[in-house]
Motif scaffolding. Structure first.
Motif, PDB file in Angstrom:
ATOM      1  N   GLU A  76      30.172  26.829  29.848  1.00  0.00           N
ATOM      2  CA  GLU A  76      31.374  27.662  29.890  1.00  0.00           C
ATOM      3  C   GLU A  76      31.506  28.372  31.234  1.00  0.00           C
ATOM      4  O   GLU A  76      32.617  28.607  31.700  1.00  0.00           O
ATOM      5  N   LEU A  98      36.964  33.710  31.857  1.00  0.00           N
ATOM      6  CA  LEU A  98      36.005  33.947  30.769  1.00  0.00           C
ATOM      7  C   LEU A  98      36.555  34.908  29.731  1.00  0.00           C
ATOM      8  O   LEU A  98      36.403  34.688  28.530  1.00  0.00           O
ATOM      9  N   SER A 131      26.618  33.265  21.397  1.00  0.00           N
ATOM     10  CA  SER A 131      26.131  32.392  22.456  1.00  0.00           C
ATOM     11  C   SER A 131      27.231  31.973  23.431  1.00  0.00           C
ATOM     12  O   SER A 131      28.276  31.473  23.024  1.00  0.00           O
ATOM     13  N   ILE A 132      26.964  32.195  24.705  1.00  0.00           N
ATOM     14  CA  ILE A 132      27.826  31.706  25.784  1.00  0.00           C
ATOM     15  C   ILE A 132      27.049  30.591  26.472  1.00  0.00           C
ATOM     16  O   ILE A 132      25.981  30.824  27.048  1.00  0.00           O
ATOM     17  N   ASN A 133      27.541  29.381  26.374  1.00  0.00           N
ATOM     18  CA  ASN A 133      26.871  28.237  26.973  1.00  0.00           C
ATOM     19  C   ASN A 133      27.040  28.237  28.487  1.00  0.00           C
ATOM     20  O   ASN A 133      28.060  28.697  29.000  1.00  0.00           O
ATOM     21  N   SER A 173      25.580  36.612  26.767  1.00  0.00           N
ATOM     22  CA  SER A 173      25.365  36.315  25.347  1.00  0.00           C
ATOM     23  C   SER A 173      24.750  37.510  24.635  1.00  0.00           C
ATOM     24  O   SER A 173      25.141  37.837  23.515  1.00  0.00           O
ATOM     25  N   SER A 203      24.824  33.537  31.752  1.00  0.00           N
ATOM     26  CA  SER A 203      25.189  33.187  30.376  1.00  0.00           C
ATOM     27  C   SER A 203      24.257  33.874  29.379  1.00  0.00           C
ATOM     28  O   SER A 203      24.703  34.330  28.324  1.00  0.00           O
ATOM     29  N   ARG A 239      38.916  33.220  27.558  1.00  0.00           N
ATOM     30  CA  ARG A 239      38.157  32.360  26.642  1.00  0.00           C
ATOM     31  C   ARG A 239      37.590  33.183  25.486  1.00  0.00           C
ATOM     32  O   ARG A 239      37.684  32.803  24.322  1.00  0.00           O
ATOM     33  N   PHE A 240      36.991  34.331  25.821  1.00  0.00           N
ATOM     34  CA  PHE A 240      36.415  35.193  24.783  1.00  0.00           C
ATOM     35  C   PHE A 240      37.488  35.688  23.832  1.00  0.00           C
ATOM     36  O   PHE A 240      37.272  35.760  22.628  1.00  0.00           O
TER      37      PHE A 240
END
Length: 181
Positions: free
Chosen positions: A153, A163, A148-150, A142, A138, A166-167
């Motif tokens: 996620e 992913l 920021s990628i938590n 990021s 992550s 999602r992005f």
């Protein structure tokens, strides 16, 4: 293991890690496993996974199941781990990354997990990922993405395909990012 023991017909369970993948050893109660359960037609892992997902998040679901008559014990009555059969790790079908985004994310996963190649459909946790490597992945993603990628996620969207979707939902400008590692 205790969650697996809740499944009807499972008498004893033991869960271990082999090659960074969860492996469950099961002893079935022969009187409770019904002859009409169709285990001969449907893979046992599918039947168990359909039940275990009620109790566990996907990253905690074993990758492999081995049915045994009994769990091997030492003279002291403890599990004899050396006598457990090793599972033959099967690789899922490889799906190559096509876009720059997919190629870059696959490269990050390969680097962090120490793998030669990563499929865009591979589940992060089934190919050796864990909570520590999820933090590393992550963080690197990021830096590359610029936002920021938590870690959560990675747990929720555990494949490159998921992913990327999602992005894309978060940013219509995903293709304008510099994807060099």
């Amino acid at each position: 293991s205790s969650k697996l023991a809740r499944i009807e017909g499972v008498e004893k369970t033991l869960t271990t890690i082999q090659d960074n993948q969860l492996v469950a050893y099961l002893v079935l109660n022969k009187t409770k496993v019904k002859s009409d359960s169709h285990l001969g037609e449907i893979p046992l892992s599918h039947c168990i996974n359909q039940q275990i997902i009620r109790y566990l998040p996907s990253y905690m679901v074993p990758s492999h199941y081995i049915v045994m008559d009994e769990l091997p014990l030492t003279l002291n009555g403890k599990i004899d781990y050396r006598q457990l059969p090793m599972v033959e790790m099967l690789q899922e079908e490889y799906v190559a990354p096509l876009t720059d985004v997919e190629k870059t994310l696959c490269a990050v996963w390969q680097q962090v997990l120490g793998l030669k190649r990563v499929s865009v459909t591979d589940n992060f946790f089934r190919i050796g990922g864990n909570s520590i490597t999820a933090i590393q992945v992550s963080h690197q993603m990021s830096k590359i993405l610029g936002y920021s990628i938590n870690v959560s996620e990675i747990f929720k969207y555990s494949s490159i395909n998921e992913l990327v979707h999602r992005f894309e939902a978060l940013s219509n400008n995903i293709d304008t990012v510099d994807w060099t590692v």
